[in-house]
Design a protein around this motif. Structure first.
Motif: not given
Length: 169
Positions: A69-78, A96-99, A137-141, A160-164
């Motif tokens: 999967l690839n995409g943009t972060v919309t919400e974050i939790s721990d 989709v545009a933010p919001g 901690s580098d993963v942000k909205k 198991n592996h996330i690329f920013i």
């Protein structure tokens, strides 16, 4: 004399226009949406399967080939985030545009302590990728992510592996 100057200028403009319309190199590192991996994730030395001993992909195209999967972060939790997936059609990637995200289309991504995070800098001209270490901690909205992992029956992707993903110019 006046006609010769006009003809010369017109010819020069046409030649410059034709040169500018020549074949342009195509960028092959466009994000390609949700990739359903039908290939074995352990085949070859360019795959990532949670084992950090494996070699990272050398190009942006290979990075997207191994991803789930690839995409943009919309919400974050721990220990998770929600992603708006990037879709691809005919070499065009969009999301989709933010919001304006459809809550039903958002995909939940979870990560445990053994999930590896890296920043992937992709040169948009050559497609070459360089990597830096990262952390959760580098993963942000609004961060673009390329994610490797497995989906469960509840449509949750266990990474198991996330690329920013970051473009370099």
């Amino acid at each position: 004399m006046k006609h010769k100057i006009i003809i010369l200028l017109t010819t020069m403009i046409l030649v410059m226009a034709c040169v500018g319309c020549g074949k342009q190199p195509q960028s092959e590192n466009f994000p390609q949406g949700q990739q359903q991996q039908e290939q074995d994730m352990n085949a070859g030395d360019k795959t990532i399967s949670g084992n950090t001993d494996n070699v990272n992909p050398e190009t942006g195209e290979q990075l997207f080939e191994i991803s789930k999967l690839n995409g943009t972060v919309t919400e974050i939790s721990d220990n998770s985030c929600k992603i708006t997936p990037t879709h691809a059609e005919d070499d065009v990637a969009y999301e989709v545009a933010p919001g304006y995200e459809d809550q039903e289309e958002l995909i939940t991504v979870t990560y445990d302590e053994d999930c590896t995070f890296q920043i992937a800098y992709v040169d948009i001209q050559t497609g070459a990728v360089t990597y830096d270490a990262a952390s959760v901690s580098d993963v942000k909205k609004q961060t673009n992510l390329v994610i490797c992992g497995e989906s469960d029956s509840d449509n949750v992707l266990h990474a198991n592996h996330i690329f920013i993903y970051r473009n370099m110019e």
